[in-house]
Write a protein that holds these residues in place. Structure first.
Motif, mmCIF file in Angstrom:
data_model
loop_
_atom_site.group_PDB
_atom_site.id
_atom_site.type_symbol
_atom_site.label_atom_id
_atom_site.label_comp_id
_atom_site.label_asym_id
_atom_site.label_seq_id
_atom_site.Cartn_x
_atom_site.Cartn_y
_atom_site.Cartn_z
ATOM 1 N N VAL A 174 28.222 11.137 16.778
ATOM 2 C CA VAL A 174 28.129 12.565 16.488
ATOM 3 C C VAL A 174 26.696 13.018 16.708
ATOM 4 O O VAL A 174 25.766 12.452 16.123
ATOM 5 C CB VAL A 174 28.578 12.873 15.039
ATOM 6 N N ASN A 175 26.546 13.987 17.605
ATOM 7 C CA ASN A 175 25.219 14.520 17.938
ATOM 8 C C ASN A 175 24.248 13.414 18.331
ATOM 9 O O ASN A 175 23.079 13.392 17.919
ATOM 10 C CB ASN A 175 24.664 15.335 16.776
ATOM 11 N N GLY A 176 24.736 12.488 19.122
ATOM 12 C CA GLY A 176 23.890 11.439 19.661
ATOM 13 C C GLY A 176 23.639 10.261 18.751
ATOM 14 O O GLY A 176 22.962 9.307 19.137
ATOM 15 N N LYS A 177 24.187 10.275 17.531
ATOM 16 C CA LYS A 177 23.959 9.185 16.584
ATOM 17 C C LYS A 177 25.288 8.556 16.165
ATOM 18 O O LYS A 177 26.279 9.267 15.982
ATOM 19 C CB LYS A 177 23.210 9.704 15.344
ATOM 20 N N LEU A 178 25.292 7.246 16.014
ATOM 21 C CA LEU A 178 26.494 6.540 15.590
ATOM 22 C C LEU A 178 26.869 6.972 14.181
ATOM 23 O O LEU A 178 26.126 6.758 13.230
ATOM 24 C CB LEU A 178 26.266 5.029 15.644
ATOM 25 N N ALA A 179 28.025 7.608 14.043
ATOM 26 C CA ALA A 179 28.487 8.066 12.736
ATOM 27 C C ALA A 179 29.207 6.954 11.992
ATOM 28 O O ALA A 179 28.945 6.709 10.815
ATOM 29 C CB ALA A 179 29.403 9.276 12.899
ATOM 30 N N PHE A 180 30.117 6.276 12.672
ATOM 31 C CA PHE A 180 30.800 5.122 12.082
ATOM 32 C C PHE A 180 31.550 4.382 13.178
ATOM 33 O O PHE A 180 31.719 4.887 14.293
ATOM 34 C CB PHE A 180 31.748 5.535 10.950
ATOM 35 N N GLU A 181 31.954 3.173 12.866
ATOM 36 C CA GLU A 181 32.772 2.396 13.786
ATOM 37 C C GLU A 181 33.851 1.668 13.004
ATOM 38 O O GLU A 181 33.714 1.435 11.798
ATOM 39 C CB GLU A 181 31.924 1.426 14.599
ATOM 40 N N THR A 182 34.930 1.345 13.681
ATOM 41 C CA THR A 182 36.043 0.658 13.040
ATOM 42 C C THR A 182 36.035 -0.819 13.411
ATOM 43 O O THR A 182 35.544 -1.204 14.477
ATOM 44 C CB THR A 182 37.391 1.276 13.455
ATOM 45 N N ASP A 183 36.574 -1.623 12.514
ATOM 46 C CA ASP A 183 36.651 -3.049 12.799
ATOM 47 C C ASP A 183 37.935 -3.343 13.566
ATOM 48 O O ASP A 183 38.704 -2.446 13.898
ATOM 49 C CB ASP A 183 36.585 -3.864 11.508
ATOM 50 N N GLY A 184 38.170 -4.607 13.837
ATOM 51 C CA GLY A 184 39.364 -4.984 14.564
ATOM 52 C C GLY A 184 39.179 -6.284 15.319
ATOM 53 O O GLY A 184 38.084 -6.856 15.332
ATOM 54 N N PRO A 185 40.216 -6.744 15.988
ATOM 55 C CA PRO A 185 40.195 -8.063 16.611
ATOM 56 C C PRO A 185 39.659 -8.094 18.029
ATOM 57 O O PRO A 185 39.594 -9.160 18.640
ATOM 58 C CB PRO A 185 41.683 -8.446 16.624
#
Length: 384
Positions: free
Chosen positions: A308-319
């Protein structure tokens, strides 16, 4: 389009279980959530339907171009399977269903997030459970939902082409309740269309080397098979090479391996940059702004990054983040401004296509911008 809080039916759990929706509660929280519903005007439904039909035609045109120009490498289809995939398209192998996931706020145009073209689930919820919910709460109410009837008609059309026995293969109810119930529901619609059918655990599909055919657990040849198992998984299985040499026909067909890959998102945008139904997308990182990084074959919102606006807001986990089998490239798609919270939840519209016709809607919502396999299913109604 608005979200309306309502009272759930008394004994709703037993009611939805009558239609096979045994996974209505996940981790102690409702997955099937009828404490609210979404209301749409007929104009909004017409808009969703038009968007879905247009996107479907765009996707078919793209497959034709990809096959004609030999672009299957862009979809990470192994070389040894590319002729098989191309042949399935050229021979017109029929498709039964698919689901477009759309962002829509009721004002602008619906925007494509992803296309679940090969193994979409959420079908029992959309086609059956929410329809009977509507009849219980408002017998004269309306809903954008002809999925069930379209499925029966689609199987009838396939039966006119090929009346042979039809196997349905998926994981067992113990291993994956949603996959099992989805396959069994589709099998029921095929039975209503006149097919002779049987269910087969995906792990029980065998290969008869002497006859060069796939067989079920009784040794009976698998003539045509609905498989709720992704093509990209089949391509790396030990039995995978047998697929191209056998006479078995598959639903969904092998050409759906193109459309089930997120590589379609930048390619569609390159070809239709002015379409109101597409978000900007690229194989390269977007230089500025807000976007989502998606792995081309990741599923259920896994291993995504939201910027968001050039910055990592969040990420999801997974395999899909590590390991040789799961290393895969990514595409970058602009963040949909149409994905707005309703009572603090973000709805994604699952717009269904059956036999090439847009015919129904299912809604999943989550507290975050990313829809996961635990996100709630919420029914909908149409109002004038």
């Amino acid at each position: 389009m608005r979200r309306v809080s309502i009272d759930p039916r008394i004994g709703w759990q037993k009611r939805v279980e009558e239609y096979g929706l045994y996974y209505h509660t996940l981790r102690g929280e409702p997955y099937w959530d009828e404490s609210a519903c979404y209301q749409f005007t007929s104009h909004e439904i017409d808009t969703i339907e038009q968007a879905t039909q247009t996107l479907h035609e765009m996707c078919l045109d793209l497959v034709g171009e990809v096959v004609e120009k030999g672009m299957l490498d862009l979809f990470f289809i192994p070389k040894e399977y590319q002729d098989y995939v191309a042949r399935s398209w050229e021979q017109g192998e029929p498709s039964i269903y698919g689901r477009f996931d759309l962002a829509y706020d009721g004002t602008g145009a619906p925007r494509l997030l992803e296309y679940n073209a090969d193994t979409p689930t959420g079908l029992v919820e959309a086609a059956v459970a929410q329809w009977f919910w509507l009849k219980d709460v408002d017998d004269r109410g309306d809903q954008y939902n002809s999925i069930h009837e379209r499925l029966i008609d689609a199987w009838k059309k396939l039966r006119d082409r090929d009346a042979g026995p039809l196997h349905f293969a998926a994981m067992t109810r113990t291993d994956s309740p949603e996959d099992y119930i989805t396959a069994e529901y589709l099998r029921d619609t095929a039975i209503q269309a006149g097919f002779r059918t049987s269910f087969l655990d995906i792990g029980d599909i065998g290969w008869d080397r002497t006859r060069n055919v796939f067989v079920d657990n009784t040794g009976f040849p698998v003539h045509r098979c609905f498989k709720l198992y992704p093509w990209e998984w089949i391509f790396r299985e030990e039995f995978g090479p047998n697929v191209a040499r056998s006479a078995t026909r598959w639903v969904e067909p092998a050409w759906k391996a193109v459309l089930s890959c997120k590589s379609i998102l930048p390619l569609l945008y390159e070809r239709h940059p002015d379409s109101p139904f597409l978000l900007p997308a690229s194989f390269d990182p977007l230089p500025t702004g807000s976007y989502v990084r998606k792995l081309v074959h990741a599923r259920e919102g896994a291993n995504m990054q939201v910027v968001v606006n050039g910055k990592l807001a969040f990420e999801t986990d997974g395999p899909y983040a590590g390991g040789e089998l799961y290393q895969q490239p990514a595409i970058y798609q602009a963040l949909a401004t149409e994905l707005k919270p309703h009572d603090g939840r973000y709805p994604v519209l699952g717009s269904w296509v059956v036999d090439g016709v847009a015919c129904g809607l299912g809604i999943r919502e989550d507290d975050s911008l990313v829809t996961r396999n635990t996100s709630r299913f919420v029914p909908h109604t149409m109002v004038d």
